[in-house]
Design a protein around this motif. Structure first.
Motif, PDB file in Angstrom:
ATOM      1  N   UNK A 143     -25.430  11.244  15.254  1.00  0.00           N
ATOM      2  CA  UNK A 143     -25.936  10.864  13.938  1.00  0.00           C
ATOM      3  C   UNK A 143     -24.879  10.441  12.943  1.00  0.00           C
ATOM      4  N   UNK A 144     -23.610  10.643  13.249  1.00  0.00           N
ATOM      5  CA  UNK A 144     -22.534  10.241  12.341  1.00  0.00           C
ATOM      6  C   UNK A 144     -21.987   8.893  12.823  1.00  0.00           C
ATOM      7  N   UNK A 145     -21.909   7.912  11.940  1.00  0.00           N
ATOM      8  CA  UNK A 145     -21.441   6.580  12.356  1.00  0.00           C
ATOM      9  C   UNK A 145     -19.923   6.529  12.481  1.00  0.00           C
ATOM     10  N   UNK A 146     -19.397   7.100  13.532  1.00  0.00           N
ATOM     11  CA  UNK A 146     -17.952   7.205  13.693  1.00  0.00           C
ATOM     12  C   UNK A 146     -17.240   5.873  13.763  1.00  0.00           C
ATOM     13  N   UNK A 147     -17.762   4.954  14.572  1.00  0.00           N
ATOM     14  CA  UNK A 147     -17.086   3.663  14.706  1.00  0.00           C
ATOM     15  C   UNK A 147     -17.157   2.863  13.402  1.00  0.00           C
ATOM     16  N   UNK A 148     -18.219   3.027  12.635  1.00  0.00           N
ATOM     17  CA  UNK A 148     -18.304   2.358  11.340  1.00  0.00           C
ATOM     18  C   UNK A 148     -17.269   2.908  10.367  1.00  0.00           C
ATOM     19  N   UNK A 149     -17.035   4.216  10.409  1.00  0.00           N
ATOM     20  CA  UNK A 149     -16.011   4.802   9.536  1.00  0.00           C
ATOM     21  C   UNK A 149     -14.626   4.282   9.893  1.00  0.00           C
ATOM     22  N   UNK A 150     -14.334   4.190  11.182  1.00  0.00           N
ATOM     23  CA  UNK A 150     -13.031   3.672  11.618  1.00  0.00           C
ATOM     24  C   UNK A 150     -12.875   2.224  11.163  1.00  0.00           C
ATOM     25  N   UNK A 151     -13.915   1.421  11.366  1.00  0.00           N
ATOM     26  CA  UNK A 151     -13.849   0.017  10.958  1.00  0.00           C
ATOM     27  C   UNK A 151     -13.713  -0.116   9.447  1.00  0.00           C
TER      28      UNK A 151
ATOM     29  N   UNK B 115       0.856  -1.171   0.000  1.00  0.00           N
ATOM     30  CA  UNK B 115       0.000   0.000   0.000  1.00  0.00           C
ATOM     31  C   UNK B 115       0.898   1.229   0.000  1.00  0.00           C
ATOM     32  N   UNK B 116       0.574   2.174  -0.863  1.00  0.00           N
ATOM     33  CA  UNK B 116       1.381   3.375  -0.997  1.00  0.00           C
ATOM     34  C   UNK B 116       1.116   4.387   0.098  1.00  0.00           C
ATOM     35  N   UNK B 117       1.962   5.394   0.120  1.00  0.00           N
ATOM     36  CA  UNK B 117       1.856   6.430   1.150  1.00  0.00           C
ATOM     37  C   UNK B 117       0.560   7.220   1.021  1.00  0.00           C
ATOM     38  N   UNK B 118       0.134   7.478  -0.219  1.00  0.00           N
ATOM     39  CA  UNK B 118      -1.105   8.242  -0.403  1.00  0.00           C
ATOM     40  C   UNK B 118      -2.314   7.455   0.066  1.00  0.00           C
ATOM     41  N   UNK B 119      -2.317   6.168  -0.195  1.00  0.00           N
ATOM     42  CA  UNK B 119      -3.431   5.334   0.268  1.00  0.00           C
ATOM     43  C   UNK B 119      -3.454   5.263   1.792  1.00  0.00           C
ATOM     44  N   UNK B 120      -2.280   5.129   2.402  1.00  0.00           N
ATOM     45  CA  UNK B 120      -2.216   5.131   3.866  1.00  0.00           C
ATOM     46  C   UNK B 120      -2.709   6.465   4.429  1.00  0.00           C
ATOM     47  N   UNK B 121      -2.357   7.549   3.764  1.00  0.00           N
ATOM     48  CA  UNK B 121      -2.827   8.868   4.196  1.00  0.00           C
ATOM     49  C   UNK B 121      -4.350   8.952   4.109  1.00  0.00           C
ATOM     50  N   UNK B 122      -4.923   8.435   3.039  1.00  0.00           N
ATOM     51  CA  UNK B 122      -6.378   8.447   2.896  1.00  0.00           C
ATOM     52  C   UNK B 122      -7.058   7.584   3.958  1.00  0.00           C
ATOM     53  N   UNK B 123      -6.483   6.434   4.261  1.00  0.00           N
ATOM     54  CA  UNK B 123      -7.024   5.595   5.330  1.00  0.00           C
ATOM     55  C   UNK B 123      -6.966   6.355   6.654  1.00  0.00           C
ATOM     56  N   UNK B 124      -5.846   7.030   6.895  1.00  0.00           N
ATOM     57  CA  UNK B 124      -5.714   7.829   8.123  1.00  0.00           C
ATOM     58  C   UNK B 124      -6.735   8.949   8.196  1.00  0.00           C
ATOM     59  N   UNK B 125      -7.005   9.587   7.063  1.00  0.00           N
ATOM     60  CA  UNK B 125      -8.011  10.666   7.041  1.00  0.00           C
ATOM     61  C   UNK B 125      -9.395  10.110   7.371  1.00  0.00           C
ATOM     62  N   UNK B 126      -9.727   8.952   6.823  1.00  0.00           N
ATOM     63  CA  UNK B 126     -11.031   8.346   7.121  1.00  0.00           C
ATOM     64  C   UNK B 126     -11.113   7.962   8.593  1.00  0.00           C
TER      65      UNK B 126
ATOM     66  N   UNK C 260     -10.813  -1.943   7.355  1.00  0.00           N
ATOM     67  CA  UNK C 260     -11.152  -2.970   6.370  1.00  0.00           C
ATOM     68  C   UNK C 260     -10.517  -2.651   5.015  1.00  0.00           C
ATOM     69  N   UNK C 261     -10.619  -1.414   4.591  1.00  0.00           N
ATOM     70  CA  UNK C 261     -10.020  -0.973   3.324  1.00  0.00           C
ATOM     71  C   UNK C 261      -8.521  -1.242   3.336  1.00  0.00           C
ATOM     72  N   UNK C 262      -7.877  -0.894   4.448  1.00  0.00           N
ATOM     73  CA  UNK C 262      -6.439  -1.103   4.588  1.00  0.00           C
ATOM     74  C   UNK C 262      -6.095  -2.592   4.528  1.00  0.00           C
TER      75      UNK C 262
END
Length: 160
Positions: free
Chosen positions: A24-32, A1-12, A36-38
């Motif tokens: 109302x925002x599913x925070x734990x689902x976003x983290x999970x 996985x490249x640095x940009x993809x890792x950065x995007x995972x970190x942003x999510x 999962x994406x990573x």
């Protein structure tokens, strides 16, 4: 996985952590979902182990939250600014006193907000108790679980 993809995972993941504090925002689902994406783009045994651990921690946090009283934070006087204070306090506590520091940091953030708003120790202490009884434990449970998952992901990215 490249640095940009890792950065995007970190942003999510960061968006998920912020989402825990916003109703109302599913925070734990976003983290999970970020973990999962990573794990799907970097299929190693260690990444899958982190995904399984994240799933267990977040499911356990949801089970604990079901046993707690429902969120009624607005009725207790909680504001978005209080959520920012509590979130920053929990993050700083988690970093300064690894893992267990999130709880006193969260409570300290609420106390600091209420102390500046109300002006005294007694009313601020009473307000912290009211907020925690009105759903603060729900938020703290979910935030703590997401912080654990974030720490595991970050440690694996850096060291693994």
């Amino acid at each position: 996985m490249g640095a940009w993809e890792l950065l995007l995972v970190g942003v999510v993941i960061v968006l998920g952590l912020c989402g825990v504090l916003v109703p109302g925002v599913p925070g734990s689902w976003l983290v999970w979902a970020a973990v999962l994406w990573w794990a799907l783009t970097d299929p190693r045994a260690l990444t899958w182990g982190v995904l399984v651990g994240a799933t267990v921690v977040l499911v356990l946090a949801q089970a604990i939250r079901w046993g707690l009283p429902p969120r009624r934070l607005r009725e207790a006087g909680a504001t978005p600014r209080m959520g920012v204070y509590a979130g920053v306090g929990a993050l700083l506590g988690f970093i300064l006193l690894p893992v267990v520091g999130a709880v006193p940091g969260f409570l300290g953030g609420i106390y600091l907000h209420e102390r500046t708003r109300l002006g005294g120790h007694g009313p601020a202490k009473a307000a912290v108790g009211t907020v925690m009884r009105s759903g603060g434990w729900n938020v703290l449970t979910e935030l703590f679980a997401c912080l654990l998952v974030t720490a595991a992901w970050l440690a694996t990215v850096i060291c693994g």
